[in-house]
Design a protein around this motif. Structure first.
Motif, PDB file in Angstrom:
ATOM      1  N   GLY A  12       0.785  -1.226   0.000  1.00 53.07           N
ATOM      2  CA  GLY A  12       0.000   0.000   0.000  1.00 53.07           C
ATOM      3  C   GLY A  12       0.815   1.273   0.000  1.00 53.07           C
ATOM      4  O   GLY A  12       0.264   2.369  -0.148  1.00 53.07           O
ATOM      5  N   ARG A 213       1.275   1.491  12.643  1.00 54.29           N
ATOM      6  CA  ARG A 213       0.804   2.743  12.041  1.00 54.29           C
ATOM      7  C   ARG A 213       1.939   3.745  12.163  1.00 54.29           C
ATOM      8  O   ARG A 213       2.508   3.933  13.258  1.00 54.29           O
ATOM      9  CB  ARG A 213      -0.437   3.237  12.778  1.00 54.29           C
ATOM     10  CG  ARG A 213      -1.195   4.348  12.039  1.00 54.29           C
ATOM     11  CD  ARG A 213      -2.092   3.779  10.956  1.00 54.29           C
ATOM     12  NE  ARG A 213      -3.047   4.786  10.482  1.00 54.29           N
ATOM     13  CZ  ARG A 213      -2.992   5.328   9.266  1.00 54.29           C
ATOM     14  NH1 ARG A 213      -2.032   4.999   8.424  1.00 54.29           N
ATOM     15  NH2 ARG A 213      -3.915   6.202   8.890  1.00 54.29           N
ATOM     16  N   THR A 222       1.041   7.621   6.841  1.00 57.12           N
ATOM     17  CA  THR A 222       1.039   6.815   5.630  1.00 57.12           C
ATOM     18  C   THR A 222       0.411   5.452   5.896  1.00 57.12           C
ATOM     19  O   THR A 222       0.417   4.967   7.035  1.00 57.12           O
ATOM     20  CB  THR A 222       2.473   6.637   5.089  1.00 57.12           C
ATOM     21  OG1 THR A 222       2.446   5.896   3.877  1.00 57.12           O
ATOM     22  CG2 THR A 222       3.365   5.911   6.078  1.00 57.12           C
ATOM     23  N   ASN A 223      -0.135   4.852   4.839  1.00 57.34           N
ATOM     24  CA  ASN A 223      -0.758   3.537   4.989  1.00 57.34           C
ATOM     25  C   ASN A 223       0.247   2.466   5.355  1.00 57.34           C
ATOM     26  O   ASN A 223      -0.107   1.449   5.960  1.00 57.34           O
ATOM     27  CB  ASN A 223      -1.466   3.132   3.692  1.00 57.34           C
ATOM     28  CG  ASN A 223      -2.793   3.830   3.507  1.00 57.34           C
ATOM     29  OD1 ASN A 223      -3.410   4.276   4.470  1.00 57.34           O
ATOM     30  ND2 ASN A 223      -3.236   3.936   2.264  1.00 57.34           N
ATOM     31  N   SER A 224       1.496   2.662   4.979  1.00 59.01           N
ATOM     32  CA  SER A 224       2.503   1.630   5.197  1.00 59.01           C
ATOM     33  C   SER A 224       3.888   2.229   5.078  1.00 59.01           C
ATOM     34  O   SER A 224       4.115   3.140   4.288  1.00 59.01           O
ATOM     35  CB  SER A 224       2.323   0.509   4.167  1.00 59.01           C
ATOM     36  OG  SER A 224       3.328  -0.463   4.293  1.00 59.01           O
ATOM     37  N   ASN A 252      -0.778  -3.569   8.353  1.00 57.46           N
ATOM     38  CA  ASN A 252      -0.838  -2.117   8.276  1.00 57.46           C
ATOM     39  C   ASN A 252      -2.067  -1.755   7.469  1.00 57.46           C
ATOM     40  O   ASN A 252      -2.787  -2.625   6.982  1.00 57.46           O
ATOM     41  CB  ASN A 252       0.438  -1.567   7.642  1.00 57.46           C
ATOM     42  CG  ASN A 252       0.720  -2.215   6.303  1.00 57.46           C
ATOM     43  OD1 ASN A 252      -0.021  -2.021   5.342  1.00 57.46           O
ATOM     44  ND2 ASN A 252       1.776  -3.011   6.234  1.00 57.46           N
ATOM     45  N   ARG A 253      -2.320  -0.467   7.301  1.00 55.80           N
ATOM     46  CA  ARG A 253      -3.500  -0.037   6.547  1.00 55.80           C
ATOM     47  C   ARG A 253      -3.426  -0.460   5.081  1.00 55.80           C
ATOM     48  O   ARG A 253      -4.444  -0.555   4.403  1.00 55.80           O
ATOM     49  CB  ARG A 253      -3.659   1.478   6.644  1.00 55.80           C
ATOM     50  CG  ARG A 253      -4.176   1.963   7.997  1.00 55.80           C
ATOM     51  CD  ARG A 253      -5.652   1.609   8.170  1.00 55.80           C
ATOM     52  NE  ARG A 253      -6.170   2.056   9.454  1.00 55.80           N
ATOM     53  CZ  ARG A 253      -6.622   3.269   9.694  1.00 55.80           C
ATOM     54  NH1 ARG A 253      -6.589   4.182   8.736  1.00 55.80           N
ATOM     55  NH2 ARG A 253      -7.079   3.588  10.879  1.00 55.80           N
ATOM     56  N   GLY A 254      -2.228  -0.711   4.565  1.00 58.81           N
ATOM     57  CA  GLY A 254      -2.080  -1.065   3.162  1.00 58.81           C
ATOM     58  C   GLY A 254      -2.069  -2.553   2.890  1.00 58.81           C
ATOM     59  O   GLY A 254      -2.059  -2.971   1.740  1.00 58.81           O
ATOM     60  N   THR A 310      -5.755  -7.468   0.873  1.00 58.30           N
ATOM     61  CA  THR A 310      -6.156  -6.414   1.807  1.00 58.30           C
ATOM     62  C   THR A 310      -7.540  -6.670   2.387  1.00 58.30           C
ATOM     63  O   THR A 310      -7.801  -6.355   3.553  1.00 58.30           O
ATOM     64  CB  THR A 310      -6.117  -5.040   1.130  1.00 58.30           C
ATOM     65  OG1 THR A 310      -6.998  -5.033  -0.005  1.00 58.30           O
ATOM     66  CG2 THR A 310      -4.711  -4.697   0.654  1.00 58.30           C
TER      67      THR A 310
END
Length: 319
Positions: A12, A213, A222-224, A252-254, A310
């Protein structure tokens, strides 16, 4: 100049990637190119710009990475996987040593992390715990689960360079407002932290899973961040939260990577290097302006394959 690039991402963390092996840009021109292409309201957007460059006597090829503000990073492990993929294709190899700004890393094309997901294993390090190398002015020789002198936060951080600098703290639940506040304090390059730092809040979710995070130096929230995931893995082992030598999942978010930290301070990540689309754009470096982007090719199958990863990871990520 006409710039051809591949829009890509690792976990991500997204970038335009250029093959610059025959380029001769100054550092200032690289900074301008990064600000043009990677700014989020620009024609391409990204967390920075990646460049495949020539290697040296020890490396088949090299990598440079410039953040979206134009500053150059020592490394970017999510980006390294993408550069490695391009380098493998250019050099006709499946494993290589890569020249980074201040160090080298080992990369290898390995079995897919998930169906249809091009996967690279990367080993970076050794991790440094010496605060004098950053420097962190007024700090002891090492900061391990300790309050950072000069930082208003009373949380306990571990200071790690891999080789770019990271402050890692473990929390029960991530408070993004607090993370941004700490990240912005470090981003301001105060006198005690002249070279700034990446800041990560990390949730430990059992013996084999972390959620990271990151407020990334030169980028923001950032996402990652690949080196943050590596630093967080090593910090978790160093502080007894995870076993050295054990492969874990870092979310992570990505998306995710598989990570393993060793007692010799080397860290290995297995993660994706996903192509999204190829494009070209005319850029005027002097004025830092770009024309309309032309999309040359799309990699819809790769995008869909990563989306499946994801979606599987999303239920375990906080909103």
């Amino acid at each position: 100049m006409l710039v051809r690039f591949t829009k890509c991402h690792g976990s991500g963390n997204d970038f335009p990637l250029v093959d610059a092996r025959d380029w001769s840009l100054s550092d200032g021109e690289w900074a301008s190119l990064a600000r043009v292409l990677a700014t989020r309201d620009g024609p391409v957007g990204g967390d920075g710009i990646l460049a495949l460059v020539v290697g040296d006597e020890a490396a088949a090829f090299g990598m440079r990475m410039f953040n979206s503000d134009g500053s150059e990073a020592e490394t970017c492990l999510n980006g390294l996987r993408c550069v490695a993929r391009a380098g493998f294709a250019a050099a006709g190899v499946e494993t290589a040593t890569v020249r980074l700004k201040t160090s080298h890393a080992q990369v290898e094309h390995v079995g897919d992390l998930a169906p249809g997901v091009y996967t690279v294993a990367e080993t970076a390090g050794p991790v440094s715990l010496a605060t004098a190398d950053w420097p962190i002015i007024g700090a002891p020789e090492r900061l391990i689960d300790a309050v950072v002198p000069g930082l208003s936060s009373q949380r306990a951080f571990t200071a790690i360079a891999i080789p770019n600098p990271h402050l890692v703290t473990f929390v029960d639940r991530i408070d993004e407002a607090e993370l941004v506040a700490v990240g912005e304090a470090c981003e301001a390059a105060p006198a005690w932290l002249p070279n700034r730092a990446n800041v990560s809040f990390v949730e430990r979710r059992g013996d084999t899973t972390l959620f990271v995070r990151t407020f990334e130096r030169g980028v923001g929230l950032t996402n990652s961040c690949g080196s943050a995931m590596a630093a967080s893995t090593y910090a978790a082992c160093l502080t007894g939260r995870v076993e050295f030598g054990r492969e874990i999942t870092v979310l992570n978010r990505g998306g995710l990577v598989r990570a393993r930290a060793e007692v010799d301070a080397m860290v290995t990540l297995n993660g994706n290097a996903t192509w999204e689309w190829d494009g070209e754009v005319e850029v005027d470096l002097a004025s830092e302006r770009a024309g309309e982007v032309t999309v040359l090719r799309r990699y819809d199958d790769e995008v869909a394959a990563w989306r499946a990863v994801t979606e599987e990871a999303r239920p375990t990520a906080p909103a």
